[in-house]
Design a protein around this motif. Structure first.
Motif, PDB file in Angstrom:
ATOM      1  N   PRO A  84      23.535  57.618  21.236  1.00 47.92           N
ATOM      2  CA  PRO A  84      25.172  57.318  22.363  1.00 47.92           C
ATOM      3  C   PRO A  84      24.722  55.768  22.151  1.00 47.92           C
ATOM      4  O   PRO A  84      24.130  54.989  22.933  1.00 47.92           O
ATOM      5  CB  PRO A  84      25.416  58.043  23.340  1.00 47.92           C
ATOM      6  CG  PRO A  84      23.371  58.221  24.002  1.00 47.92           C
ATOM      7  CD  PRO A  84      23.044  58.699  22.495  1.00 47.92           C
ATOM      8  N   GLU A  86      26.928  53.543  24.322  1.00 48.54           N
ATOM      9  CA  GLU A  86      27.645  53.314  25.658  1.00 48.54           C
ATOM     10  C   GLU A  86      26.467  52.723  26.678  1.00 48.54           C
ATOM     11  O   GLU A  86      27.046  51.815  27.682  1.00 48.54           O
ATOM     12  CB  GLU A  86      28.553  54.562  26.324  1.00 48.54           C
ATOM     13  CG  GLU A  86      29.755  55.074  25.823  1.00 48.54           C
ATOM     14  CD  GLU A  86      29.442  55.630  24.634  1.00 48.54           C
ATOM     15  OE1 GLU A  86      28.311  56.179  24.064  1.00 48.54           O
ATOM     16  OE2 GLU A  86      30.165  55.518  23.591  1.00 48.54           O
ATOM     17  N   ASP A  87      25.048  53.179  26.451  1.00 51.55           N
ATOM     18  CA  ASP A  87      24.607  52.758  28.214  1.00 51.55           C
ATOM     19  C   ASP A  87      23.625  51.879  27.137  1.00 51.55           C
ATOM     20  O   ASP A  87      22.614  51.153  27.655  1.00 51.55           O
ATOM     21  CB  ASP A  87      23.408  54.398  28.094  1.00 51.55           C
ATOM     22  CG  ASP A  87      23.029  54.523  26.990  1.00 51.55           C
ATOM     23  OD1 ASP A  87      23.314  54.589  25.976  1.00 51.55           O
ATOM     24  OD2 ASP A  87      21.459  55.552  27.097  1.00 51.55           O
ATOM     25  N   ASP A 108      31.211  46.381  19.841  1.00 49.27           N
ATOM     26  CA  ASP A 108      32.535  46.300  21.460  1.00 49.27           C
ATOM     27  C   ASP A 108      33.265  47.336  20.978  1.00 49.27           C
ATOM     28  O   ASP A 108      33.121  48.047  22.556  1.00 49.27           O
ATOM     29  CB  ASP A 108      33.381  44.892  22.085  1.00 49.27           C
ATOM     30  CG  ASP A 108      33.668  45.316  22.905  1.00 49.27           C
ATOM     31  OD1 ASP A 108      33.387  45.222  23.680  1.00 49.27           O
ATOM     32  OD2 ASP A 108      35.294  45.267  22.822  1.00 49.27           O
ATOM     33  N   GLY A 111      31.564  50.810  21.985  1.00 52.38           N
ATOM     34  CA  GLY A 111      30.967  50.883  23.788  1.00 52.38           C
ATOM     35  C   GLY A 111      29.426  50.212  23.936  1.00 52.38           C
ATOM     36  O   GLY A 111      29.159  50.079  25.703  1.00 52.38           O
ATOM     37  N   ARG A 136      33.796  43.997  29.131  1.00 56.17           N
ATOM     38  CA  ARG A 136      31.598  44.367  29.265  1.00 56.17           C
ATOM     39  C   ARG A 136      31.427  43.476  28.650  1.00 56.17           C
ATOM     40  O   ARG A 136      30.317  43.014  28.797  1.00 56.17           O
ATOM     41  CB  ARG A 136      31.632  45.915  28.146  1.00 56.17           C
ATOM     42  CG  ARG A 136      32.013  46.825  29.160  1.00 56.17           C
ATOM     43  CD  ARG A 136      31.509  48.340  28.412  1.00 56.17           C
ATOM     44  NE  ARG A 136      31.641  47.882  26.844  1.00 56.17           N
ATOM     45  CZ  ARG A 136      33.030  48.794  26.178  1.00 56.17           C
ATOM     46  NH1 ARG A 136      34.002  48.915  26.667  1.00 56.17           N
ATOM     47  NH2 ARG A 136      33.230  48.534  25.008  1.00 56.17           N
TER      48      ARG A 136
END
Length: 392
Positions: A84, A86-87, A108, A111, A136
């Protein structure tokens, strides 16, 4: 044609069809970019395996070897198993423009928490990133040759994170393109400082954060880093140093769980070529730096050919950066990333030509790279050739 109808041949055809269908299905499912060259290699490998097994091995032994070979090839097709995004937090150098700019936007969108380092925090490239990307993304001032800015960037990221998942060494310069004897020593120093020393310095400073995250160290090297290309002595030497540095760091960091990858793109249209105006300015500085005897030996006609190389390199480079972006993302997010990636046209073919064919074959190919310089010799060589012809 009775042999075509024989039982062994039908078995080979059945196994070939099963293998080809399974390989195609797996490739489509995992979005493997085969292209024409990949399909050709697959078919050629299948033909070689079938011929070897059928004609050199008898009966069941040959068929067994062929089946095992097909299974091995099938297993070797990469599986698109990504972590993933996102983290994950990633630092990218050289995001003012070109590949780094595009990569910052791409990650970006996925995520990723992107730290986009730029040479000019108030410049147009930095402003575009702030305007287009999510909140972010953080724009960081970072000249990879400036020790103080490297330390400040690390302190800024440390204040926000306990660990950093990835560092992408993208910042790079090419300098001027000319025969190695003609390049000013300043070009050699600039290429080494930015392309290699800067990457090594940033790696050293940020490694504690990478080790905590057991993350990824990714370097944008070049096909020229392992394949000699005329006119790129300074650039290629710096990229060769970066490539070998990555190879050693892969071994050194294995025990820490940090994975290292090197990307070796072929010709892509990025800002590494600089603008035409900048190229013209460098051209004049390059000519002014030559010693009179060197300038006399090479001659104005030969030296003038370098002025048109900017237009030729831009014209022959691909403007679609997608293959490079996808390979960098795979290096960052795949559960089992590769060590080496080669995106772009001829990125596999040219190194293969250099490594596995007689050297004269590659030398002949290399002389064809820059069209406008193929038949032009330095003045002294033309004179020697004229004298030899007149005597004969």
């Amino acid at each position: 044609m009775d042999w075509v109808q024989s039982e062994p041949v039908l078995l080979y055809l059945a196994v070939s069809a099963a293998f080809a269908g399974s390989a195609l299905h797996k490739s489509i499912k995992n979005k493997v970019k085969a292209g024409r060259s990949g399909v050709c290699w697959l078919l050629l490998s299948l033909l070689i395996m079938a011929t070897f097994s059928f004609f050199l091995l008898s009966g069941g032994a040959g068929l067994s070897v062929f089946i095992v070979s097909c299974i091995t090839c099938y297993i070797s097709i990469p599986v698109n198993d990504l972590l993933p995004a996102e983290d994950k937090a990633v630092l990218i150098t050289g995001c003012d423009s070109g590949l780094g700019h595009a990569l910052a936007k791409h990650l970006d969108e996925l995520g990723v928490l992107v730290f986009a380092s730029v040479l000019d925090k108030e410049g147009q490239g930095a402003e575009d990133l702030r305007r287009i990307c999510s909140s972010r993304l953080a724009v960081i001032q970072l000249d990879v040759t400036n020790s103080e800015e490297i330390k400040a960037a690390c302190s800024e990221i440390k204040s926000r994170l306990q660990g950093l998942w990835g560092v992408v060494h993208n910042a790079g310069v090419m300098g001027y393109v000319a025969d190695g004897e003609l390049l000013p020593i300043t070009v050699y120093k600039q290429c080494m400082d930015v392309n290699f020393i800067g990457a090594a310095h940033i790696t050293k400073v940020f490694l504690p954060l990478l080790r905590k995250a057991k993350g990824r160290l990714v370097s944008i090297s070049s096909m020229a880093g392992h394949t000699p290309i005329p006119g790129l002595a300074a650039y290629a030497a710096s990229k060769a140093a970066l490539t070998m540095y990555c190879a050693v760091m892969r071994q050194d960091l294995f025990k820490w769980g940090v994975k290292v990858a090197a990307i070796h793109p072929s010709g892509f249209r990025t800002n590494i070529f600089g603008s035409r105006e900048n190229w013209s300015s460098q051209s004049q500085s390059f000519l002014d730096s030559l010693m009179p005897d060197v300038k006399e030996d090479y001659g104005e006609e030969y030296l003038e050919t370098f002025k048109d190389l900017h237009r030729e390199m831009v014209a022959t480079s691909s403007s679609d950066l997608t293959p490079v972006l996808e390979d960098v993302c795979h290096a960052l997010l795949a559960r089992k990333p590769h060590f080496s990636y080669a995106p772009g046209r001829f990125a596999h073919f040219i190194p293969c030509l250099f490594r596995y064919f007689p050297l004269w074959v590659y030398d002949h190919f290399a002389r064809q790279i820059f069209k406008n310089r193929r038949n032009i010799l330095p003045r002294s060589l033309r004179r020697s050739q004229t004298t030899t012809n007149s005597r004969s």
